[in-house]
Design a protein around this motif. Structure first.
Motif, PDB file in Angstrom:
ATOM      1  N   ASP A  18       0.930  -1.166   0.086  1.00 22.64           N
ATOM      2  CA  ASP A  18       0.094  -0.039  -0.045  1.00 22.64           C
ATOM      3  C   ASP A  18       0.805   1.395  -0.029  1.00 22.64           C
ATOM      4  N   ILE A  19       1.951   1.261   0.677  1.00 20.55           N
ATOM      5  CA  ILE A  19       2.957   2.494   0.717  1.00 20.55           C
ATOM      6  C   ILE A  19       3.330   2.760  -0.653  1.00 20.55           C
ATOM      7  N   GLU A  20       3.579   1.722  -1.407  1.00 16.76           N
ATOM      8  CA  GLU A  20       4.017   2.049  -3.005  1.00 16.76           C
ATOM      9  C   GLU A  20       3.032   2.683  -3.721  1.00 16.76           C
ATOM     10  N   ARG A  31      -2.277   8.040   7.386  1.00 19.64           N
ATOM     11  CA  ARG A  31      -3.015   7.706   8.805  1.00 19.64           C
ATOM     12  C   ARG A  31      -3.681   6.426   8.959  1.00 19.64           C
ATOM     13  N   ARG A  32      -4.143   6.238   7.780  1.00 17.66           N
ATOM     14  CA  ARG A  32      -4.899   4.664   7.795  1.00 17.66           C
ATOM     15  C   ARG A  32      -3.822   3.543   7.552  1.00 17.66           C
ATOM     16  N   LEU A  33      -2.680   3.850   7.039  1.00 18.84           N
ATOM     17  CA  LEU A  33      -1.614   2.866   7.075  1.00 18.84           C
ATOM     18  C   LEU A  33      -1.002   2.858   8.552  1.00 18.84           C
ATOM     19  N   GLY A  34      -0.925   4.041   9.212  1.00 19.48           N
ATOM     20  CA  GLY A  34      -0.376   4.091  10.415  1.00 19.48           C
ATOM     21  C   GLY A  34      -1.212   3.176  11.406  1.00 19.48           C
ATOM     22  N   GLU A  39      -2.342  -1.772  14.666  1.00 12.80           N
ATOM     23  CA  GLU A  39      -2.981  -2.953  14.814  1.00 12.80           C
ATOM     24  C   GLU A  39      -2.315  -4.250  14.811  1.00 12.80           C
ATOM     25  N   THR A  40      -1.135  -4.167  13.619  1.00 14.29           N
ATOM     26  CA  THR A  40      -0.313  -5.215  13.683  1.00 14.29           C
ATOM     27  C   THR A  40       0.694  -5.338  15.028  1.00 14.29           C
ATOM     28  N   GLY A  61       6.620   7.072  11.516  1.00 14.55           N
ATOM     29  CA  GLY A  61       7.083   7.776  10.060  1.00 14.55           C
ATOM     30  C   GLY A  61       5.722   7.711   9.270  1.00 14.55           C
ATOM     31  N   LEU A  62       4.772   6.862   9.507  1.00 11.72           N
ATOM     32  CA  LEU A  62       3.622   7.063   8.766  1.00 11.72           C
ATOM     33  C   LEU A  62       2.833   8.017   9.350  1.00 11.72           C
ATOM     34  N   GLU A  63       2.889   8.122  10.601  1.00 13.23           N
ATOM     35  CA  GLU A  63       1.903   9.299  11.502  1.00 13.23           C
ATOM     36  C   GLU A  63       2.526  10.548  11.007  1.00 13.23           C
TER      37      GLU A  63
END
Length: 73
Positions: A18-20, A31-34, A39-40, A61-63
């Protein structure tokens, strides 16, 4: 490898994919990825301290990307 670890690995692979595809200015997606990574992390076995530390930095970093506070994304 346990079923729980396999699920964690699959989640991390999905996040990496998804980051790609996320636009640099898509705050909601970052934010959703963070959140997905948080959760992981919650599902990660406690004995994996080094992996947890690395993923926690990744989550931060995602945040940062989600908050649009990175100096040079």
């Amino acid at each position: 490898m346990g079923q729980k670890n396999q699920k964690v690995i699959k989640n991390i692979q999905n996040i990496a994919e998804d980051i790609e595809n996320v636009g640099i200015n898509d705050s909601d997606a970052w934010r959703r990825l963070g959140q997905n990574l948080t959760e992981t992390l919650d599902a990660l076995p406690k004995k994996n301290k080094e992996i947890r530390a690395l993923l926690d930095l990744t989550r931060a970093g995602l945040e940062t990307m989600g908050d649009q506070t990175a100096n040079d994304p």
